[in-house]
Design a protein around this motif. Structure first.
Motif, PDB file in Angstrom:
ATOM      1  N   GLU A  33       0.822  -1.717  -0.258  1.00 43.79           N
ATOM      2  CA  GLU A  33      -0.339   0.580  -0.112  1.00 43.79           C
ATOM      3  C   GLU A  33       0.885   1.372   0.092  1.00 43.79           C
ATOM      4  O   GLU A  33       0.434   2.473  -0.639  1.00 43.79           O
ATOM      5  CB  GLU A  33      -1.102   0.206   1.138  1.00 43.79           C
ATOM      6  N   ASN A  37       1.164   0.169  -4.856  1.00 42.95           N
ATOM      7  CA  ASN A  37       0.759  -0.946  -5.467  1.00 42.95           C
ATOM      8  C   ASN A  37       1.349  -1.294  -6.852  1.00 42.95           C
ATOM      9  O   ASN A  37       0.497  -1.540  -7.976  1.00 42.95           O
ATOM     10  CB  ASN A  37      -1.194  -1.184  -6.071  1.00 42.95           C
ATOM     11  N   SER A  42       5.025  -5.289  -6.187  1.00 47.60           N
ATOM     12  CA  SER A  42       3.395  -6.015  -6.244  1.00 47.60           C
ATOM     13  C   SER A  42       4.348  -7.342  -6.464  1.00 47.60           C
ATOM     14  O   SER A  42       3.434  -8.238  -5.807  1.00 47.60           O
ATOM     15  CB  SER A  42       2.346  -5.897  -7.502  1.00 47.60           C
ATOM     16  N   THR A 221      -2.752  -7.484 -10.053  1.00 49.23           N
ATOM     17  CA  THR A 221      -3.728  -8.678  -9.237  1.00 49.23           C
ATOM     18  C   THR A 221      -3.131 -10.364  -8.811  1.00 49.23           C
ATOM     19  O   THR A 221      -4.235 -10.216  -8.038  1.00 49.23           O
ATOM     20  CB  THR A 221      -4.609  -8.862 -10.884  1.00 49.23           C
ATOM     21  N   ALA A 224      -3.232  -9.712  -5.771  1.00 46.27           N
ATOM     22  CA  ALA A 224      -4.399  -9.104  -4.372  1.00 46.27           C
ATOM     23  C   ALA A 224      -5.229 -10.566  -4.693  1.00 46.27           C
ATOM     24  O   ALA A 224      -4.959 -10.679  -3.395  1.00 46.27           O
ATOM     25  CB  ALA A 224      -5.075  -8.424  -5.238  1.00 46.27           C
ATOM     26  N   THR A 227      -3.191 -13.287  -1.887  1.00 45.98           N
ATOM     27  CA  THR A 227      -3.551 -12.325  -0.618  1.00 45.98           C
ATOM     28  C   THR A 227      -5.314 -12.452  -0.116  1.00 45.98           C
ATOM     29  O   THR A 227      -5.408 -13.014   1.034  1.00 45.98           O
ATOM     30  CB  THR A 227      -3.349 -10.619  -0.881  1.00 45.98           C
TER      31      THR A 227
END
Length: 264
Positions: A33, A37, A42, A221, A224, A227
């Protein structure tokens, strides 16, 4: 003993893995964050999260195996306890049942004869045939002591059977009462397993998106989605911890019930 030690080692390993995963989980999202990102961060997040994800997945598998082993043991114990409940005083009750049935069969002709003579005497009196009524009464009254003795013997046998069944029921109820928590705990396990199914469904969908992101080179992506996958594994772990606790309670209840079975 070796097998048991191996299982305990597995659980310890799972705990170590979980600690490592928690460390990763706390630091990585905040890092991603703070950096906006971007693709490079990432990619690094995927690298770190993947290790944590794999560790937690392994830990969950070990937990699931331990739960399954405990459940299998409890299932076998419960089956034995239920069989033992049905067998409480069974030999005694079977003997008393056979005795009562034998007495009924043995005295059936005598009791039938006594009854028939009474009906015949009654019919004779209705016809005002005093002679036949008296003759029939003589025959019937001669049988009366034997009939009363037979009825008493049958009555005592039936009373003994009823008492034995009542005593067995009381003994069985003590054991059944000890098993009462098992049913409600199993319902809780079933409900929590449904939650796990839902978590796995979400994880599976996320995994498909993760693979698609890997294929298209989309690190943001992918980070994300992995996670999200880890989050679902964490929920599964929490649910399995609840289930393990309930399974332990089930095991304890079954062992307690087994201890209350009457000595053979």
């Amino acid at each position: 003993m070796f097998l048991k030690s191996a299982k305990e080692y597995g659980l310890r390993l799972a705990s170590v893995c979980l600690v490592a995963v928690l460390i990763c989980t706390v630091s990585l999202p905040a890092q991603a964050e703070a950096s906006g990102n971007n693709w490079a961060v990432s990619l690094s997040a995927v690298d770190s999260l993947y290790d944590g994800y794999t560790a937690l997945e392994t830990a969950n598998k070990l937990e699931k195996q331990e739960i399954q082993l405990l459940r299998k043991d409890s299932s076998a114990r419960l089956q034995n306890v239920n069989s033992a409940i049905k067998a409480i005083d069974k030999s005694k009750i079977d003997t008393l049942t056979a005795t009562a049935a034998a007495l009924k069969t043995r005295y059936a002709p005598l009791l039938q004869q006594y009854s028939d003579l009474g009906k015949q005497a009654g019919d004779a009196r209705k016809r005002k045939d005093k002679k036949n009524a008296d003759l029939l009464d003589l025959q019937r009254n001669k049988l009366k002591p034997s009939v009363e003795a037979a009825k008493l013997e049958i009555k005592q046998a039936n009373e003994a059977l009823v008492a034995a069944k009542k005593q067995a029921k009381t003994k069985a109820q003590i054991v059944k009462d000890a098993l009462l928590p098992v049913s409600s705990l199993k319902k809780q396990v079933t409900a929590e397993n449904k939650s796990i199914t839902a978590f796995n469904k979400t994880r599976a969908a996320s995994y498909k998106r993760y693979r698609a992101a890997i294929k298209s080179g989309n690190a943001i992506t992918a980070a994300a989605e992995i996670t999200m996958m880890y989050t679902q594994l964490g929920k599964i772990h929490a649910s399995q911890q609840k289930i393990y606790g309930w399974e332990k309670q089930i095991s304890a209840a079954i062992k307690s019930a087994a201890a209350k079975l009457p000595a053979k």
